[in-house]
Design a protein around this motif. Structure first.
Motif, mmCIF file in Angstrom:
data_model
loop_
_atom_site.group_PDB
_atom_site.id
_atom_site.type_symbol
_atom_site.label_atom_id
_atom_site.label_comp_id
_atom_site.label_asym_id
_atom_site.label_seq_id
_atom_site.Cartn_x
_atom_site.Cartn_y
_atom_site.Cartn_z
ATOM 1 N N ASP A 1 -0.128 0.632 8.030
ATOM 2 C CA ASP A 1 0.722 1.189 6.803
ATOM 3 C C ASP A 1 -0.032 2.086 5.832
ATOM 4 O O ASP A 1 0.645 3.110 5.366
ATOM 5 N N ASP A 2 -1.432 1.732 5.698
ATOM 6 C CA ASP A 2 -2.406 2.379 4.749
ATOM 7 C C ASP A 2 -3.143 3.399 5.629
ATOM 8 O O ASP A 2 -3.678 3.037 6.463
ATOM 9 N N ARG B 1 2.708 -0.077 16.828
ATOM 10 C CA ARG B 1 2.089 1.418 16.492
ATOM 11 C C ARG B 1 0.615 1.365 17.024
ATOM 12 O O ARG B 1 0.050 2.574 17.191
ATOM 13 N N ASP C 1 -0.221 -5.054 10.139
ATOM 14 C CA ASP C 1 0.809 -4.097 9.695
ATOM 15 C C ASP C 1 0.534 -3.257 8.415
ATOM 16 O O ASP C 1 0.556 -2.177 8.245
ATOM 17 N N ASP C 2 -0.289 -4.409 7.462
ATOM 18 C CA ASP C 2 -0.875 -3.926 6.332
ATOM 19 C C ASP C 2 -1.907 -2.435 6.510
ATOM 20 O O ASP C 2 -1.885 -1.653 6.010
ATOM 21 N N GLU D 1 7.004 1.163 15.345
ATOM 22 C CA GLU D 1 7.195 0.236 14.142
ATOM 23 C C GLU D 1 6.038 -0.792 14.408
ATOM 24 O O GLU D 1 5.887 -1.266 15.705
ATOM 25 N N ARG E 1 -6.038 2.276 8.327
ATOM 26 C CA ARG E 1 -5.830 2.540 9.628
ATOM 27 C C ARG E 1 -6.971 3.281 10.361
ATOM 28 O O ARG E 1 -6.969 2.925 11.364
#
Length: 262
Positions: free
Chosen positions: A226-227, A26, A222-223, A22, A231
């Motif tokens: 998450d995409d 990650r 994190d953004d 998480e 990423r």
């Protein structure tokens, strides 16, 4: 560095498993996968995951088709990892592996060197990897970078507090980090010290990879993770920068890879 009651209690909470599944953890997981998938022999080769914890890495290795055995000091980790499909797990010490000579195709030490403050112990763990891997086989080890504590404490705002700040400063001197509050005690490597430890374990030719680069310190990491599209771009960017010598130390972790001589 011994597995103190505090350190055992820390790992007993299972936080390491969640850390890599998480948030920005990650990035470490996916980058470790990226590097190892390029270096490992084809499945179904045998992989020994030393200090493999609850099986975060063993799980994806087994899913990729590898024959995975996990060794860990923590009985609770072994019990949990043994429940994962395709994985055998047993208790053991990285410095004295309960594994026959030249019996596996690759050895991963993705945690043991974090907690061995004595150089002789770190070399011994690497030498055990050399002993059990077949000629031409891969030995890969993860290290925490010397500057990670300062970077991480600034990122989390803990650098404003005197006790964490002084712990980070002390680690810059001798590499030993006594984590205030949570019992996490670690050895932090200068990236340039790692090749000599490998060489003393009869692994003279190494390749070093910065795992997270500077991206783990970005406020919006994190953004990006998450995409899926963003990423992929971030992972590609770090792959292009992963072995630039001047950038190795900015990563939270470094992977060092070598092959046993024939």
């Amino acid at each position: 560095m011994a597995m103190t009651p505090e350190l055992l209690a820390y790992y007993g909470q299972g936080r390491e498993d969640g850390r890599l599944r998480e948030g920005r953890g990650r990035l470490e997981l996916w980058r470790t996968q990226d590097v190892l998938r390029r270096a490992l022999p084809p499945a179904p080769a045998g992989v020994l995951d030393v200090g493999g914890g609850t099986g975060v890495h063993a799980e994806w290795l087994a899913a990729d088709g590898y024959r995975v055995e996990l060794i860990d000091l923590m009985p609770s980790h072994v019990e949990r990892a043994a429940r994962l499909a395709g994985i055998t797990a047993r208790q053991g010490d990285a410095r004295q592996l309960p594994v026959p000579d030249e019996s596996v195709d690759a050895v991963l030490l993705l945690g043991p060197l974090y907690h061995l403050a004595d150089r002789a112990d770190r070399v011994r763990a690497l030498a055990e990897g050399v002993r059990v891997v077949r000629p031409g086989g891969l030995v890969a080890a993860a290290t925490i970078n010397r500057y990670a504590a300062v970077h991480d404490m600034v990122y989390h705002g803990l650098y404003l507090q005197e006790e964490p700040r002084e712990a980070a400063h002390s680690a810059l001197v001798d590499g030993v980090l006594f984590g205030p509050g949570d019992g996490f005690t670690a050895y932090l490597h200068d990236p340039d010290d790692v090749p000599a430890e490998f060489a003393d374990a009869e692994l003279p030719d190494v390749t070093r990879y910065g795992v997270q680069g500077a991206f783990w310190l970005y406020g919006d990491v994190d953004d990006w993770l998450d995409d899926p599209e963003r990423r992929a771009l971030m992972l590609d960017a770090q792959r292009r920068l992963e072995s630039v010598p001047s950038l190795l130390g900015v990563s939270g972790h470094m992977l060092t890879l070598a092959r046993k001589a024939f």
